[in-house]
Design an enzyme around this catalytic site. Structure first.
Site, mmCIF file in Angstrom:
data_model
loop_
_atom_site.group_PDB
_atom_site.id
_atom_site.type_symbol
_atom_site.label_atom_id
_atom_site.label_comp_id
_atom_site.label_asym_id
_atom_site.label_seq_id
_atom_site.Cartn_x
_atom_site.Cartn_y
_atom_site.Cartn_z
ATOM 1 C CG ASP A 55 36.588 -57.853 -55.502
ATOM 2 O OD1 ASP A 55 36.890 -58.757 -54.700
ATOM 3 O OD2 ASP A 55 37.412 -57.311 -56.256
ATOM 4 C CG ASN A 99 22.319 -61.521 -51.301
ATOM 5 O OD1 ASN A 99 22.911 -61.646 -50.233
ATOM 6 N ND2 ASN A 99 21.905 -60.340 -51.750
ATOM 7 C CG PHE A 151 27.606 -58.767 -43.617
ATOM 8 C CD1 PHE A 151 27.161 -58.299 -44.845
ATOM 9 C CD2 PHE A 151 27.371 -57.973 -42.498
ATOM 10 C CE1 PHE A 151 26.478 -57.091 -44.950
ATOM 11 C CE2 PHE A 151 26.702 -56.758 -42.590
ATOM 12 C CZ PHE A 151 26.251 -56.330 -43.819
ATOM 13 C CB SER A 176 22.999 -56.210 -45.203
ATOM 14 O OG SER A 176 22.732 -57.598 -45.334
ATOM 15 C CG ASN A 223 20.703 -61.264 -46.331
ATOM 16 O OD1 ASN A 223 19.549 -61.655 -46.281
ATOM 17 N ND2 ASN A 223 21.269 -60.823 -47.439
ATOM 18 C CB THR A 224 23.489 -58.737 -40.455
ATOM 19 O OG1 THR A 224 24.497 -59.273 -41.310
ATOM 20 C CG2 THR A 224 24.040 -58.660 -39.040
ATOM 21 C CE LYS A 272 24.256 -50.757 -50.877
ATOM 22 N NZ LYS A 272 25.133 -51.701 -51.580
ATOM 23 C CB THR A 298 18.100 -48.927 -52.322
ATOM 24 O OG1 THR A 298 17.801 -49.885 -53.356
ATOM 25 C CG2 THR A 298 17.252 -47.702 -52.529
ATOM 26 C CG ASN A 299 21.852 -53.311 -49.212
ATOM 27 O OD1 ASN A 299 21.808 -54.381 -49.821
ATOM 28 N ND2 ASN A 299 22.805 -53.026 -48.352
ATOM 29 N N GLY A 343 18.757 -51.980 -59.322
ATOM 30 C CA GLY A 343 17.985 -52.232 -60.537
ATOM 31 C C GLY A 343 18.485 -51.512 -61.779
HETATM 32 C C1 LIG Z 1 24.835 -61.546 -53.975
HETATM 33 C C2 LIG Z 1 24.776 -60.142 -53.468
HETATM 34 C C3 LIG Z 1 25.551 -59.785 -52.372
HETATM 35 C C4 LIG Z 1 25.512 -58.467 -51.888
HETATM 36 N N1 LIG Z 1 26.303 -58.128 -50.829
HETATM 37 C C5 LIG Z 1 26.316 -56.842 -50.397
HETATM 38 C C6 LIG Z 1 27.169 -56.446 -49.346
HETATM 39 O O1 LIG Z 1 27.957 -57.240 -48.814
HETATM 40 N N2 LIG Z 1 27.113 -55.162 -48.929
HETATM 41 C C7 LIG Z 1 26.277 -54.232 -49.501
HETATM 42 O O2 LIG Z 1 26.287 -53.058 -49.102
HETATM 43 N N3 LIG Z 1 25.463 -54.585 -50.522
HETATM 44 C C8 LIG Z 1 25.461 -55.856 -50.969
HETATM 45 N N4 LIG Z 1 24.640 -56.206 -51.998
HETATM 46 C C9 LIG Z 1 23.707 -55.187 -52.558
HETATM 47 C C10 LIG Z 1 24.249 -54.510 -53.788
HETATM 48 O O3 LIG Z 1 25.407 -53.746 -53.489
HETATM 49 C C11 LIG Z 1 23.170 -53.548 -54.365
HETATM 50 O O4 LIG Z 1 22.888 -52.562 -53.397
HETATM 51 C C12 LIG Z 1 21.892 -54.278 -54.712
HETATM 52 O O5 LIG Z 1 22.164 -55.536 -55.288
HETATM 53 C C13 LIG Z 1 21.049 -53.464 -55.699
HETATM 54 O O6 LIG Z 1 21.744 -53.239 -56.901
HETATM 55 P P1 LIG Z 1 21.493 -54.152 -58.230
HETATM 56 O O7 LIG Z 1 20.004 -54.212 -58.447
HETATM 57 O O8 LIG Z 1 22.251 -53.462 -59.316
HETATM 58 O O9 LIG Z 1 22.048 -55.517 -57.921
HETATM 59 C C14 LIG Z 1 24.664 -57.516 -52.512
HETATM 60 C C15 LIG Z 1 23.896 -57.881 -53.618
HETATM 61 C C16 LIG Z 1 23.944 -59.180 -54.107
HETATM 62 C C17 LIG Z 1 23.106 -59.540 -55.310
#
Ligand SMILES: Cc1cc2nc3c(=O)[nH]c(=O)nc-3n(C[C@H](O)[C@H](O)[C@H](O)COP(=O)(O)O)c2cc1C
Length: 338
Positions: A65, A111, A115, A175, A177-178, A214, A242-243, A298
């Site tokens: 979100d 992904n 941003f 992240s 991706n930046t 983070k 983690t991210n 995870g």
């Molecule tokens: C589609 C997608 C977009 C994400 N965008 C962000 C983001 O904008 N900022 C951020 O701190 N983490 C972002 N994350 C990372 C998640 O917050 C989380 O750290 C990561 O997915 C690991 O948790 P999970 O295995 O439960 O998905 C994103 C993850 C996904 C899958």
């Protein structure tokens, strides 16, 4: 079988971002209902961390979100906190599509959203109508075109607008991706960044509002130790780990080749689990209780969440598992924790 499991084959036939937009369209309709149910969470689930009282340790991780559009829904579904964002100071479109891929057989998401953000002004305005009694965190980032040397200005610009509307903020320096963003995790870059943010927090009279950092799962163990020391010395309030990971080695063959064929991006979900846990354990050992840690990466079941809490994490966040299992997962995790 719940509704989500029944619909999943249809949902998963859609392109992932189309499915996301459809779900958010539906979610917005639900949020406009005059009376959404209030989840009943037993007192045993309550946790306190960095000075805030959480009704449950379970929260929604950043990135789902990004614009804080569905907060009443997340609250009704039982999340104790929601981390909105990443929000960048100015609006930006993110990377070109396709930039989101799911691999349901492995519980894996790739992904490279990059941003996509409406910008801090619009998101801050929306937050003025946020529901009370849901803890909202504001996850902040920098715009893509901002050079790393000016990153602090971007984080500060986003903070000025978002911080007054949320309960805590989180600096996203992890992240993948930046381009260059993760370099801000290096101690010599991190020190001035954290000091600059804490100065601003003081200037704004928000000393009591928690500021978190983070981290990525792709840091070497010694680097993690060094980052922990910088974080503790700086005076910030906690860490999130983690991210997503850049490491394709977390994916088993033959799926790995398929994942690699989709190109760049961060991996999340089941394949990230072991790596994220290892990183969190290293951080927790280095922290020696000096700061709280929010577990992420995870986690997909009550056992996973309990495992992270038993390791010493204060709270836990999920993202990918929610996509694969649907909203009923939240209650299943709560039942398991109870
Ligand atoms: C589609 C997608 C977009 C994400 N965008 C962000 C983001 O904008 N900022 C951020 O701190 N983490 C972002 N994350 C990372 C998640 O917050 C989380 O750290 C990561 O997915 C690991 O948790 P999970 O295995 O439960 O998905 C994103 C993850 C996904 C899958």
């Amino acid at each position: 079988m719940n509704l989500y499991s029944a619909l999943r084959p249809l949902i998963f036939r859609l392109d992932p971002e189309t499915a996301h937009n459809l779900a958010f369209w539906l979610g917005a309709r639900v949020c406009s209902w005059p009376r959404l149910p209030d989840p009943e969470l037993p007192a045993t689930l309550r946790r306190s961390a960095f000075g805030l009282a959480f009704p449950t340790p379970l929260g929604l991780a950043a990135g789902l979100d990004k614009g804080a559009t569905l907060l009443p829904l997340w609250k009704a579904l039982g999340f104790g906190h929601v981390e909105i964002g990443t929000v960048t100071p100015r609006p930006q479109p993110g990377n070109p599509r396709p930039r989101l891929f799911r691999f349901p057989e492995a519980g894996l998401i790739l992904n490279r959203m990059g941003f996509n953000s409406e910008g801090a002004g619009i998101v801050a305005a929306r937050l003025r109508n946020r529901p009370a009694d849901l803890i909202v965190g504001g996850n902040l980032g920098k715009n893509k075109e901002t050079p790393e040397a000016q990153a602090l200005d971007d984080y500060r610009a986003a903070y000025r607008l978002i911080a007054p509307q949320v309960d805590y903020t989180a600096l996203n320096v992890s992240s993948p991706n930046t381009p260059g963003l993760r370099d801000l995790q290096a101690p010599e870059a991190l020190k001035p960044l954290l000091a600059g943010m804490l100065d601003l927090r003081r200037e704004m009279g928000l000393e009591r509002q928690p500021l978190l950092l983070k981290l990525a799962p792709d840091l070497a163990p010694e680097d993690l130790d060094a980052i922990v020391e910088v974080a503790v010395a700086s005076g910030i309030s906690g860490l999130i780990a983690t991210n997503t990971t850049l490491d394709r080695g977390v994916v088993e063959e033959p799926l790995r080749a398929q994942v690699e064929s989709k190109g760049a991006g961060g991996l999340s979900g089941v394949p990230l689990q072991a790596k994220a846990r290892e990183v969190r354990r290293r951080i927790l050992t280095a922290l020696r209780g000096r700061l709280p840690l929010v577990a992420c990466g995870g986690l997909g079941s009550a056992e996973d969440v309990q495992g992270a809490l038993d390791d010493g994490a204060a709270l836990a966040q999920i993202y990918s598992a929610l996509i694969f299992e649907g909203p009923a997962l939240i209650q299943r995790i709560h039942e398991g924790l109870i």
